[in-house]
Design a protein around this motif. Structure first.
Motif, PDB file in Angstrom:
ATOM      1  N   GLU A  84       0.842  -1.194   0.000  1.00  0.00           N
ATOM      2  CA  GLU A  84       0.000   0.000   0.000  1.00  0.00           C
ATOM      3  C   GLU A  84       0.873   1.238   0.000  1.00  0.00           C
ATOM      4  OE1 GLU A  84      -2.027  -0.253   3.693  1.00  0.00           O
ATOM      5  OE2 GLU A  84      -3.193  -1.983   3.106  1.00  0.00           O
ATOM      6  N   THR A  86       0.311   5.401   0.969  1.00  0.00           N
ATOM      7  CA  THR A  86      -0.607   6.399   1.496  1.00  0.00           C
ATOM      8  C   THR A  86      -0.202   7.775   0.983  1.00  0.00           C
ATOM      9  OG1 THR A  86      -0.858   5.085   3.502  1.00  0.00           O
ATOM     10  CG2 THR A  86      -1.628   7.353   3.605  1.00  0.00           C
ATOM     11  N   PRO A  97      -3.777  11.853   6.148  1.00  0.00           N
ATOM     12  CA  PRO A  97      -3.915  10.935   5.011  1.00  0.00           C
ATOM     13  C   PRO A  97      -5.166  11.274   4.207  1.00  0.00           C
ATOM     14  CG  PRO A  97      -4.557   9.856   7.047  1.00  0.00           C
ATOM     15  CD  PRO A  97      -4.053  11.207   7.428  1.00  0.00           C
ATOM     16  N   ILE A 100      -5.350   6.093  -0.379  1.00  0.00           N
ATOM     17  CA  ILE A 100      -4.530   4.888  -0.330  1.00  0.00           C
ATOM     18  C   ILE A 100      -4.480   4.307  -1.747  1.00  0.00           C
ATOM     19  CG2 ILE A 100      -4.274   2.571   0.663  1.00  0.00           C
ATOM     20  CD1 ILE A 100      -4.195   4.738   2.813  1.00  0.00           C
ATOM     21  N   LYS A 102      -3.499   0.826  -3.616  1.00  0.00           N
ATOM     22  CA  LYS A 102      -3.193  -0.581  -3.377  1.00  0.00           C
ATOM     23  C   LYS A 102      -3.649  -1.386  -4.585  1.00  0.00           C
ATOM     24  CE  LYS A 102      -3.627  -4.326  -0.143  1.00  0.00           C
ATOM     25  NZ  LYS A 102      -3.751  -4.699   1.232  1.00  0.00           N
ATOM     26  N   THR A 106      -6.922   3.307  -6.423  1.00  0.00           N
ATOM     27  CA  THR A 106      -6.877   4.388  -5.448  1.00  0.00           C
ATOM     28  C   THR A 106      -8.223   4.497  -4.759  1.00  0.00           C
ATOM     29  OG1 THR A 106      -5.312   5.577  -6.839  1.00  0.00           O
ATOM     30  CG2 THR A 106      -6.413   6.855  -5.140  1.00  0.00           C
ATOM     31  N   TYR A 109      -9.057   7.773   1.961  1.00  0.00           N
ATOM     32  CA  TYR A 109      -8.645   7.255   3.256  1.00  0.00           C
ATOM     33  C   TYR A 109      -9.859   6.748   4.028  1.00  0.00           C
ATOM     34  CZ  TYR A 109      -6.543   6.898   7.852  1.00  0.00           C
ATOM     35  OH  TYR A 109      -6.105   6.441   9.060  1.00  0.00           O
ATOM     36  N   PHE A 112     -10.815   3.334   2.850  1.00  0.00           N
ATOM     37  CA  PHE A 112      -9.841   2.368   3.333  1.00  0.00           C
ATOM     38  C   PHE A 112     -10.150   1.989   4.780  1.00  0.00           C
ATOM     39  CE2 PHE A 112      -5.767   1.593   5.526  1.00  0.00           C
ATOM     40  CZ  PHE A 112      -5.368   0.449   4.849  1.00  0.00           C
TER      41      PHE A 112
END
Length: 117
Positions: A84, A86, A97, A100, A102, A106, A109, A112
């Motif tokens: 990941e 951030t 943040p 994220i 991953k 995208t 936050y 996530f």
């Protein structure tokens, strides 16, 4: 799921709460990553039965580990699989943040964090 039926997110929360209880302060942002790195090195040294990097580093690359930051495994180049990233912004003089990244996707936050529960 981790042994004992705990999810990685649940384990992460347990670690953060234990830290706060012991030291009476929140851990720094990267504490869970440091925790996992130390435990990965310990596991690799135990598997190789030595603290010699020439012998334990090849074992490190083979380890599949679930820690405070989730599942950790490495590709053939030694990079973390499914890592990941951030993205932060500055708000009121503090890092916050906002997203994220991953697996090439995208998410905000907030999305996530919802997914961790």
């Amino acid at each position: 799921m981790l042994a004992g039926g705990h999810s990685a997110a649940g384990r992460r929360q347990e670690i953060l709460e234990a830290y706060k209880k012991r030291f009476n302060t929140d851990p720094i942002l990267y504490a869970p990553f440091t925790y996992d790195a130390a435990n990965l090195l310990i596991a690799a040294m135990q598997k190789a039965n030595t603290s010699d990097p020439k012998k334990y580093l090849p074992e490190l690359q083979k380890i599949d580990f679930t820690g405070a930051t989730g599942k950790i495994a490495f590709d053939e180049k030694g990079d973390r699989k499914d890592a990941e990233m951030t993205i932060f912004t500055m708000k009121g003089g503090k890092l916050a943040p906002i997203a994220i990244v991953k697996s090439g996707k995208t998410m905000t936050y907030e999305e996530f964090v919802k997914g961790m529960k």
